[in-house]
Scaffold this motif. Structure first.
Motif, PDB file in Angstrom:
ATOM      1  N   ASN A 132       6.654  -0.014  35.085  1.00  0.00           N
ATOM      2  CA  ASN A 132       5.758  -0.267  36.219  1.00  0.00           C
ATOM      3  C   ASN A 132       6.388  -1.201  37.248  1.00  0.00           C
ATOM      4  O   ASN A 132       5.711  -2.072  37.816  1.00  0.00           O
ATOM      5  CB  ASN A 132       4.426  -0.840  35.724  1.00  0.00           C
ATOM      6  CG  ASN A 132       3.434   0.252  35.364  1.00  0.00           C
ATOM      7  OD1 ASN A 132       3.218   1.185  36.138  1.00  0.00           O
ATOM      8  ND2 ASN A 132       2.824   0.141  34.188  1.00  0.00           N
ATOM      9  N   SER A 133       7.671  -1.002  37.510  1.00  0.00           N
ATOM     10  CA  SER A 133       8.364  -1.873  38.458  1.00  0.00           C
ATOM     11  C   SER A 133       9.497  -1.107  39.118  1.00  0.00           C
ATOM     12  O   SER A 133      10.398  -0.612  38.433  1.00  0.00           O
ATOM     13  CB  SER A 133       8.914  -3.115  37.748  1.00  0.00           C
ATOM     14  OG  SER A 133       9.583  -3.968  38.656  1.00  0.00           O
ATOM     15  N   ASP A 134       9.440  -1.011  40.444  1.00  0.00           N
ATOM     16  CA  ASP A 134      10.500  -0.394  41.238  1.00  0.00           C
ATOM     17  C   ASP A 134      11.425  -1.502  41.750  1.00  0.00           C
ATOM     18  O   ASP A 134      10.969  -2.601  42.062  1.00  0.00           O
ATOM     19  CB  ASP A 134       9.866   0.357  42.418  1.00  0.00           C
ATOM     20  CG  ASP A 134      10.881   1.115  43.253  1.00  0.00           C
ATOM     21  OD1 ASP A 134      10.962   2.340  43.094  1.00  0.00           O
ATOM     22  OD2 ASP A 134      11.591   0.483  44.067  1.00  0.00           O
ATOM     23  N   PRO A 135      12.727  -1.238  41.849  1.00  0.00           N
ATOM     24  CA  PRO A 135      13.645  -2.307  42.280  1.00  0.00           C
ATOM     25  C   PRO A 135      13.349  -2.879  43.659  1.00  0.00           C
ATOM     26  O   PRO A 135      13.589  -4.072  43.890  1.00  0.00           O
ATOM     27  CB  PRO A 135      15.015  -1.622  42.251  1.00  0.00           C
ATOM     28  CG  PRO A 135      14.868  -0.510  41.269  1.00  0.00           C
ATOM     29  CD  PRO A 135      13.462  -0.028  41.424  1.00  0.00           C
ATOM     30  N   VAL A 136      12.848  -2.063  44.600  1.00  0.00           N
ATOM     31  CA  VAL A 136      12.679  -2.568  45.965  1.00  0.00           C
ATOM     32  C   VAL A 136      11.325  -2.249  46.582  1.00  0.00           C
ATOM     33  O   VAL A 136      10.922  -2.904  47.554  1.00  0.00           O
ATOM     34  CB  VAL A 136      13.794  -2.042  46.902  1.00  0.00           C
ATOM     35  CG1 VAL A 136      15.134  -2.635  46.523  1.00  0.00           C
ATOM     36  CG2 VAL A 136      13.858  -0.522  46.879  1.00  0.00           C
ATOM     37  N   ASP A 137      10.604  -1.262  46.078  1.00  0.00           N
ATOM     38  CA  ASP A 137       9.322  -0.863  46.661  1.00  0.00           C
ATOM     39  C   ASP A 137       8.177  -1.168  45.695  1.00  0.00           C
ATOM     40  O   ASP A 137       8.399  -1.525  44.539  1.00  0.00           O
ATOM     41  CB  ASP A 137       9.351   0.626  47.014  1.00  0.00           C
ATOM     42  CG  ASP A 137      10.419   0.950  48.046  1.00  0.00           C
ATOM     43  OD1 ASP A 137      10.418   0.293  49.106  1.00  0.00           O
ATOM     44  OD2 ASP A 137      11.250   1.849  47.789  1.00  0.00           O
ATOM     45  N   GLY A 138       6.945  -1.035  46.174  1.00  0.00           N
ATOM     46  CA  GLY A 138       5.794  -1.299  45.332  1.00  0.00           C
ATOM     47  C   GLY A 138       5.396  -2.756  45.316  1.00  0.00           C
ATOM     48  O   GLY A 138       5.845  -3.559  46.144  1.00  0.00           O
ATOM     49  N   ASP A 139       4.554  -3.131  44.333  1.00  0.00           N
ATOM     50  CA  ASP A 139       3.909  -4.450  44.307  1.00  0.00           C
ATOM     51  C   ASP A 139       4.464  -5.407  43.260  1.00  0.00           C
ATOM     52  O   ASP A 139       3.852  -6.434  42.984  1.00  0.00           O
ATOM     53  CB  ASP A 139       2.405  -4.273  44.065  1.00  0.00           C
ATOM     54  CG  ASP A 139       1.723  -3.508  45.191  1.00  0.00           C
ATOM     55  OD1 ASP A 139       2.089  -3.742  46.353  1.00  0.00           O
ATOM     56  OD2 ASP A 139       0.835  -2.685  44.895  1.00  0.00           O
ATOM     57  N   SER A 140       5.599  -5.096  42.664  1.00  0.00           N
ATOM     58  CA  SER A 140       6.152  -5.985  41.641  1.00  0.00           C
ATOM     59  C   SER A 140       6.513  -7.343  42.210  1.00  0.00           C
ATOM     60  O   SER A 140       6.848  -7.472  43.393  1.00  0.00           O
ATOM     61  CB  SER A 140       7.409  -5.371  41.015  1.00  0.00           C
ATOM     62  OG  SER A 140       7.122  -4.175  40.351  1.00  0.00           O
ATOM     63  N   VAL A 141       6.483  -8.354  41.359  1.00  0.00           N
ATOM     64  CA  VAL A 141       7.087  -9.635  41.710  1.00  0.00           C
ATOM     65  C   VAL A 141       8.568  -9.377  41.981  1.00  0.00           C
ATOM     66  O   VAL A 141       9.255  -8.716  41.183  1.00  0.00           O
ATOM     67  CB  VAL A 141       6.924 -10.648  40.565  1.00  0.00           C
ATOM     68  CG1 VAL A 141       7.738 -11.915  40.825  1.00  0.00           C
ATOM     69  CG2 VAL A 141       5.453 -10.987  40.357  1.00  0.00           C
ATOM     70  N   PRO A 142       9.101  -9.831  43.118  1.00  0.00           N
ATOM     71  CA  PRO A 142      10.513  -9.564  43.425  1.00  0.00           C
ATOM     72  C   PRO A 142      11.437  -9.961  42.280  1.00  0.00           C
ATOM     73  O   PRO A 142      11.317 -11.034  41.699  1.00  0.00           O
ATOM     74  CB  PRO A 142      10.760 -10.423  44.675  1.00  0.00           C
ATOM     75  CG  PRO A 142       9.415 -10.508  45.340  1.00  0.00           C
ATOM     76  CD  PRO A 142       8.424 -10.577  44.207  1.00  0.00           C
ATOM     77  N   GLY A 143      12.353  -9.065  41.959  1.00  0.00           N
ATOM     78  CA  GLY A 143      13.326  -9.338  40.906  1.00  0.00           C
ATOM     79  C   GLY A 143      12.874  -8.962  39.517  1.00  0.00           C
ATOM     80  O   GLY A 143      13.625  -9.167  38.554  1.00  0.00           O
ATOM     81  N   SER A 144      11.692  -8.374  39.372  1.00  0.00           N
ATOM     82  CA  SER A 144      11.165  -8.094  38.026  1.00  0.00           C
ATOM     83  C   SER A 144      12.072  -7.155  37.249  1.00  0.00           C
ATOM     84  O   SER A 144      12.607  -7.513  36.190  1.00  0.00           O
ATOM     85  CB  SER A 144       9.751  -7.514  38.123  1.00  0.00           C
ATOM     86  OG  SER A 144       8.836  -8.474  38.587  1.00  0.00           O
ATOM     87  N   ILE A 145      12.266  -5.934  37.737  1.00  0.00           N
ATOM     88  CA  ILE A 145      13.075  -4.976  36.980  1.00  0.00           C
ATOM     89  C   ILE A 145      14.548  -5.319  37.046  1.00  0.00           C
ATOM     90  O   ILE A 145      15.334  -4.925  36.164  1.00  0.00           O
ATOM     91  CB  ILE A 145      12.816  -3.539  37.465  1.00  0.00           C
ATOM     92  CG1 ILE A 145      13.340  -2.532  36.436  1.00  0.00           C
ATOM     93  CG2 ILE A 145      13.439  -3.297  38.828  1.00  0.00           C
ATOM     94  CD1 ILE A 145      12.708  -2.638  35.061  1.00  0.00           C
ATOM     95  N   GLN A 146      14.961  -6.102  38.034  1.00  0.00           N
ATOM     96  CA  GLN A 146      16.361  -6.529  38.103  1.00  0.00           C
ATOM     97  C   GLN A 146      16.754  -7.339  36.870  1.00  0.00           C
ATOM     98  O   GLN A 146      17.942  -7.419  36.533  1.00  0.00           O
ATOM     99  CB  GLN A 146      16.609  -7.334  39.379  1.00  0.00           C
ATOM    100  CG  GLN A 146      16.766  -6.491  40.627  1.00  0.00           C
ATOM    101  CD  GLN A 146      15.450  -6.050  41.250  1.00  0.00           C
ATOM    102  OE1 GLN A 146      14.382  -6.256  40.676  1.00  0.00           O
ATOM    103  NE2 GLN A 146      15.504  -5.456  42.432  1.00  0.00           N
TER     104      GLN A 146
END
Length: 406
Positions: free
Chosen positions: A289-303
């Protein structure tokens, strides 16, 4: 070049990728090539017992289509997200017997001798008002969102033995016990990280479903299949309680695969502390549930995973995802990420558009020899298995990885 023009150029290149971009797991990889996959199949149901009823017939249209996707891609080790937990593997066995082991629309049956299921935090009442709406009721006040216990659970099928004696589950791990946890803050108060009271934090579980470490025996080699399904980073307010939880559910595996001090705080449901042993081979899989650059994730989540020094990101693609972004437009036209990497077909008007949400990430000991996303273009005969809303299977696509296991 305008965004739409760039998408059309990319689409023209990708349309030649072949039927759904799927090739046999052994192609170019030899007998030691193993296919790992993750698939959020949306086999969750609205009420307890409904999934068992649907899978008991052998005629449920969605289950047949989901089974055909699996038969067409033929993973050796497969995680299915959003598969309601039912004790004694009842639902998992019904799906295996009545659907996977029965050829669907000309596809060959597929055999999985090994299956693993375990309880999920979804729908388990916490006894607290976790969403601070003044009442204790409903899925928002459960340890993980769900209308009943086990909704949106998960199951693993495998052609290779699962070393069940050494499985580790982390359903009960408390969020507060993660050092530096991104605990949500109530913006209406001056105190930091106070959305949840001390009493709530004392019981609040990090995992919205669970985290599992399943040792898979492939010949003489053990590969740890690390599976989970973090909460979507939405359906909350300014406190961003779901976004922060999503970040830390992802962080859990980033810490777990790093031996030593970084993972020393982790404890499993049997009370054993620590992460993976040094040198362990692993594959992380799931709908993150985390896209690297788009969507609503906290920045850096999937990174935390795709840029981890012990992890390889094989960057699977599909022609269907690139085509869908062009045809659907809407939010997709403003995305920064390349649409060929998308794995989920979400609402385009107004948001969030299609995203990369699902991942299969091997450790650096395992050399990828292929990867892809089952997302056929509309001209492909198998497009009927993904389709458009309302989807015949799921709003997510199966993601696969072929890797050498020596």
């Amino acid at each position: 070049m305008r965004r739409t023009s760039r998408l059309l150029v990319a689409l023209g290149v990708l349309l030649g990728a072949g039927t759904a971009g799927v090739v046999p797991a052994d192609a170019g990889g030899g007998h030691e090539s193993v296919r790992f996959a993750t698939y959020n199949a949306s086999l969750n149901r609205a009420a307890a017992g409904q999934l068992v009823a649907d899978l008991s017939t052998g005629t449920n249209a969605q289950a047949k289509a989901v089974a055909e996707v699996i038969q067409r891609t033929r993973p050796d080790v497969l995680l299915i997200n959003e598969f309601d937990f039912v004790p004694n593997q009842q639902a998992a066995n019904l799906f295996r017997t009545n659907y996977l082991e029965v050829g669907q629309s000309g596809a060959q049956p597929i055999q999985y001798p090994y299956v693993y299921v375990a309880p999920s935090n979804t729908g388990i009442p916490s006894g607290f008002d976790l969403n601070n709406d003044g009442q204790i009721a409903g899925g928002d006040d459960a340890f993980g969102f769900g209308a009943f216990e086990g909704q949106f659970g998960m199951v693993v099928y495998s052609r290779y033995p699962i070393d069940t004696r050494h499985v580790r589950t982390f359903q009960l791990f408390k969020w507060k016990d993660m050092p530096g946890a991104l605990l949500p803050d109530d913006p209406a108060t001056a105190a930091p990280a106070d959305w949840y009271s001390p009493a709530e934090l004392n019981v609040f579980r990090l995992s919205s479903k669970s985290h599992w470490d399943l040792p898979i025996q492939i010949g003489k080699r053990t590969v740890h299949f690390l599976v989970s399904h973090p909460t979507p980073p939405t359906f909350d307010g300014a406190e961003d309680r779901n976004g922060r939880r999503n970040h830390d559910e992802i962080r859990f595996w980033a810490d777990y695969v790093q031996p030593g001090q970084r993972s020393s705080y982790i404890y499993d449901d049997n009370g054993r502390y620590g992460g993976l042993r040094p040198g362990s081979a692993f594959v992380i899989a799931g709908d993150q549930n985390s896209d690297p650059v788009d969507g609503d994730s906290v920045p850096g989540s999937i990174q935390q995973l795709i840029e981890h020094p012990r992890i390889i990101d094989p960057l699977p693609t599909s022609a269907g995802a690139a085509e869908a972004a062009v045809l659907q437009g809407g939010a997709n036209l403003a995305h920064r990420g390349d649409p060929k990497y998308d794995t989920a077909d979400f609402n385009d008007n107004p948001a969030p558009g299609n995203l990369r949400a699902d991942y299969v990430l091997p450790s650096r000991q395992l050399r990828p020899v292929g990867a892809g996303v089952f997302w056929p273009v509309q001209a492909d005969p198998l497009f009927r298995l993904t389709g458009v809303f309302p989807f015949p299977t799921s709003d997510h696509r199966l993601v696969w990885l072929d890797t050498r296991v020596h």
